[in-house]
Design a protein around this motif. Structure first.
Motif, PDB file in Angstrom:
ATOM      1  N   TYR A   1       0.943  -1.268  -0.019  1.00 44.29           N
ATOM      2  CA  TYR A   1       0.020  -0.195   0.040  1.00 44.29           C
ATOM      3  C   TYR A   1       0.870   1.218   0.058  1.00 44.29           C
ATOM      4  O   TYR A   1       2.019   1.166   0.156  1.00 44.29           O
TER       5      TYR A   1
ATOM      6  N   ILE B   1      -8.392  -2.084  -5.309  1.00 43.52           N
ATOM      7  CA  ILE B   1      -8.781  -1.036  -4.489  1.00 43.52           C
ATOM      8  C   ILE B   1     -10.334  -0.931  -4.118  1.00 43.52           C
ATOM      9  O   ILE B   1     -10.726  -0.771  -2.819  1.00 43.52           O
TER      10      ILE B   1
ATOM     11  N   GLY C   1      -7.916  -3.295   3.890  1.00 44.47           N
ATOM     12  CA  GLY C   1      -6.406  -2.967   3.514  1.00 44.47           C
ATOM     13  C   GLY C   1      -5.470  -4.146   3.635  1.00 44.47           C
ATOM     14  O   GLY C   1      -5.844  -5.211   3.559  1.00 44.47           O
TER      15      GLY C   1
ATOM     16  N   LYS D   1      -4.429  -0.868   0.655  1.00 44.87           N
ATOM     17  CA  LYS D   1      -4.495   0.150   1.070  1.00 44.87           C
ATOM     18  C   LYS D   1      -4.191   0.296   2.629  1.00 44.87           C
ATOM     19  O   LYS D   1      -3.972  -0.938   3.043  1.00 44.87           O
TER      20      LYS D   1
ATOM     21  N   TYR E   1      -8.695   6.920  -2.530  1.00 42.05           N
ATOM     22  CA  TYR E   1      -7.740   6.314  -3.386  1.00 42.05           C
ATOM     23  C   TYR E   1      -8.255   6.287  -4.669  1.00 42.05           C
ATOM     24  O   TYR E   1      -9.464   6.343  -4.853  1.00 42.05           O
TER      25      TYR E   1
ATOM     26  N   GLY F   1      -4.701   3.103  -6.502  1.00 35.27           N
ATOM     27  CA  GLY F   1      -4.209   2.938  -5.204  1.00 35.27           C
ATOM     28  C   GLY F   1      -3.388   4.057  -4.635  1.00 35.27           C
ATOM     29  O   GLY F   1      -2.709   4.193  -3.490  1.00 35.27           O
TER      30      GLY F   1
ATOM     31  N   LEU G   1      -3.244   7.838  -2.847  1.00 36.68           N
ATOM     32  CA  LEU G   1      -4.076   8.294  -1.894  1.00 36.68           C
ATOM     33  C   LEU G   1      -4.106   9.856  -2.307  1.00 36.68           C
ATOM     34  O   LEU G   1      -3.354  10.374  -2.180  1.00 36.68           O
TER      35      LEU G   1
END
Ligand code: MCN
Length: 729
Positions: free
Chosen positions: A87, A121, A297, A333, A650, A654, A656
């Motif tokens: 992540y 995701i 996640g 994540k 996200y 992926g 952020l």
């Protein structure tokens, strides 16, 4: 009596005079500063990590990579990515330098050669398991089916059958103070200062990782600038920092930057509930069938949150036919874990949306629908076996209803001016006092001052004051003479910490039991000093009295006499020392409940303005209404943020998109509003002090009430948290 009074917080002087000491304020000579090099892509195979340039930077002492200390509940059980990045924010290397700026600058010199992999995701796509979030592993990290009664049959016998996808997005717990740790190497032992919710828990898991490398680890909880559940469980950086101090035999400090904290602190919520439900024409909810997915996640420690949501899914309502297919999926994540409310806000969003949707579909009054379904006899065992302990749900709902009717009337009036106004109500059930128990010791010092040492680890709640009130009442002394101490594993035998709205009730009752024992001891000692029979004596107003002779001895006199003869002999039959310990745990969790009512306006730009807000709770005995109210106010504002704009986002690769506090919005004083809070004291627990917790309730009650008010204002059904401004135009 102090219990029930709005006693001012004992803890505030320190903070308002600027003498609080957070991890970052604690300095040790020779400290090394640690900076974590993190992944800025979501999923990749690491081919090579080259730290040679970083090691050449002046001031850099060392670089750690590939740390393989066991770290449970991870698909790759280490605190650092060794071969696979999972992540954005995943720790890859740690740089140690003589100052924090050098450490951060040297991070740019670390070369990471990697091969990018597709990122997973969307949790619903993750469920299909086509693309893997973790190479070689199924995305479905967890599956559990909860079943009660015959939901299929109950559904087919319903007058209406409805289906809705309800989403509770991921949020960042946003404490004012980011996470941090200072690990001080002391010749074979470690002294660790942590921004944590539990010094004892931190010690336990650090010892389990490093126990063969150190004699002991003492953990001290520094002052904590907010935690909200997210500072309870272990983090990769804790292991890395402690490991570094052991390797380099120096103090090592790590404090997260805000952008690191948003990537590194476990996110909260992140659940999707696809729920099918049925109702009779009269509004009776007949059955619920829910496919629940929690977006874990890149770790599996958050699965218990979907279990809490599943077992609480029927809330305060009587429906008995239920099935929940609960799934936990890996995604690329930040790992997910508890955030204030932990599973109960998700459940409440589902059952309260269901109540409102049934009322809309059947054109019934929403309070009428709730009353039709409300549990009226307690104790009550819910379909999945939880035992709701005590209270009078209907009475509380009727009190809230009065406010709701008034808000509804005001909404109708204001709507005539063409404004978009709505009123909403939620009724919620809380589950708290997560155990197993808590400890406390009470000591009377030679100067007569009372010291209470608790195993809970408050961090802003005001528990010091609440517990001082309980002990002061029991010993019948001034609350100013009671000092409460916590958060140091060297001075507290064992304890658990502060989470699950437990500290006041569990540590408070442990302190109450300890204070009772101290009183008994005071009577026995006074009997010796006064040459009386203990049966002749009474305890009143902080004194032992012999009603026959009229002689009295205060707690202070007993404590002083205890210490009086330095070098002499101890001529009494009773052991000296006025101190005792107590432990308290419940055999069933406690179930407070409450209702929130809101009147809101949504302007043409989608901005939500709260015109009026009312909350009512029943938590049994309220020790300090000011502290409890403060918890409600903070929780409502957090719930407001979560309902309107807080969301971790996200992109499909992926990345952020909400990686700082410009992009991740939290409510500030500007968005805050007035809240009126009331309480009932009918739902008592069976503890000696019959209290229950209040620390999380408002985060459970706020979103469904607010979302309802907003949807009434805009005339469109809302099924997702946050509602987001752009959807309300
Ligand atoms: N209280 C009371 N009467 C009761 C129950 C509580 O007067 N019957 C008071 C207590 O004295 C305490 C406060 O209310 O001041 C909260 O007590 P309690 O309900 O026992 O909750 P905890 O102390 O165990 O706090 C934990 C809870 C949780 S789980 C989260 S998350 C949360 C919360 O508290 N995080 C917080 N509130 C927070 N408040 C602050 N400032 N910072 C956080 O990180």
């Amino acid at each position: 009596m102090y219990v029930g009074e709005r006693v001012k917080r004992k803890e505030d002087l320190k903070f308002i005079t600027g003498s609080g000491r957070y991890v970052d304020d604690i300095e040790y000579p020779g400290t090394l500063y640690l900076y974590i090099v993190r992944s800025n892509i979501a999923h990749a195979k690491i081919k090579k990590i080259d730290v040679s340039d970083a090691l050449k930077v002046n001031g850099v002492i060392g670089v750690i990579t590939g740390l393989t200390i066991p770290f449970e509940n991870r698909p790759r059980n280490w605190p650092m990515a060794k071969d696979e990045i999972l992540y954005v924010g995943h720790p890859i290397a740690a740089i140690l330098a003589t100052d924090k700026y050098t450490a951060a600058d040297a991070a740019d010199s670390v070369q990471i050669d990697y091969e990018e992999l597709p990122a997973v995701i969307d949790p619903e796509k993750a469920l299909k398991d086509d693309v893997k979030a973790v190479e070689g592993k199924s995305n479905i990290a967890y599956k559990k089916v909860y079943n009660a009664g015959d939901p299929d049959k109950a559904l087919s016998n319903s007058d209406i059958i409805l289906e809705e996808k309800l989403e509770i997005s991921r949020v960042y717990p946003s404490p004012m103070e980011t996470r941090g740790l200072l690990s001080v190497y002391q010749e074979g032992s470690l002294l660790v200062y942590a921004s944590t919710q539990s010094a004892h828990y931190m010690r336990r898991y650090l010892l389990s990782a490093f126990g063969n490398m150190v004699r002991d680890i003492r953990v001290i909880q520094a002052d904590v600038g907010g935690a909200f559940g997210a500072k309870l469980f272990p983090y990769a950086e804790d292991f890395i920092t402690v490991y570094a101090s052991l390797q380099y035999k120096r103090p090592v400090k790590w404090v997260a930057l805000r952008s690191e904290d948003i990537r590194g602190m476990y996110h909260g919520r992140g659940q999707i509930h696809k729920v099918k439900f049925g109702a009779k024409k009269d509004g009776t909810l007949t059955a619920m069938i829910d496919d629940a997915v929690i977006d874990l996640g890149a770790a599996s420690h958050g699965t218990y949150l979907v279990d809490i949501a599943a077992t609480m899914l029927t809330g305060p309502y009587k429906v008995r036919d239920l099935r929940v297919n609960a799934y936990g999926v890996y995604t690329n994540k930040t790992p997910l874990d508890q955030y204030r409310g932990a599973g109960r806000p998700e459940a409440a969003f589902v059952y309260e949306r269901i109540m409102d949707i049934i009322s809309d579909e059947l054109k019934l009054d929403p309070i009428y629908v709730r009353k039709r379904n409300l549990i009226t006899e307690l104790p009550y065992v819910n379909p999945l076996g939880l035992k709701y302990d005590s209270g009078n749900y209907l009475k509380l709902l009727e009190k809230a209803e009065k406010v709701y009717r008034e808000f509804e009337e005001r909404a109708n009036e204001l709507r005539k001016q063409g404004r978009r106004i709505g009123a909403g109500l939620s009724f919620y059930l809380e589950q708290n006092n997560f155990g197993p128990w808590e400890s406390a010791s009470v000591r009377i010092k030679a100067d007569g001052k009372v010291q209470v040492i608790i195993g809970a680890s408050p961090h802003g709640q005001g528990t010091e004051t609440g517990i001082a009130q309980i002990v002061a009442d029991e010993l019948e002394i001034s609350v100013d003479d009671v000092e409460v101490i916590w958060g140091d594993t060297a001075i507290i035998g064992e304890g658990f910490g502060t989470y699950g709205s437990r500290s006041l009730t569990l540590a408070g009752n442990a302190a109450l039991l300890a204070a009772r024992r101290v009183k008994e001891k005071a009577l026995r000692l006074a009997a010796q000093f006064m040459k009386s029979d203990v049966q002749e004596l009474e305890y009143k107003n902080g004194e032992v009295i012999n009603p026959k002779s009229g002689r009295t001895m205060s707690l202070k006199e007993i404590a002083t006499r205890n210490m009086a003869s330095l070098g002499g002999i101890w001529e009494y039959k009773e052991e000296p020392g006025l101190e005792a310990s107590g432990y308290f745990g419940f055999d069933n969790l406690t179930y407070p409940y409450g209702s929130h009512v809101v009147l809101t306006e949504v302007d043409d730009s989608g901005k939500v303005k709260i015109l009026d807000y009312y909350a009512i709770d029943d938590i049994g005995t309220v020790v300090n209404p000011m502290l409890a109210e403060a918890q409600v106010i903070g929780g409502v504002i957090q719930g407001f943020g979560e309902s309107i704009f807080e969301e971790i986002v996200y992109d499909e690769n992926g990345n952020l998109l909400t990686g700082n506090l410009f992009d991740y919005a939290i409510p500030t004083a500007v968005e805050a509003f007035n809240i009126k809070w009331e309480y009932m004291e009918e739902g008592k627990s069976n503890a000696p002090l019959p209290a229950k917790g209040i620390g999380e309730g408002a985060t459970i009650g706020t979103p469904p009430a607010l979302i309802r008010a907003i949807e009434k204002a805009i005339g469109k059904r809302l099924t997702r948290l946050p509602s987001k401004l752009e959807n309300l135009i």
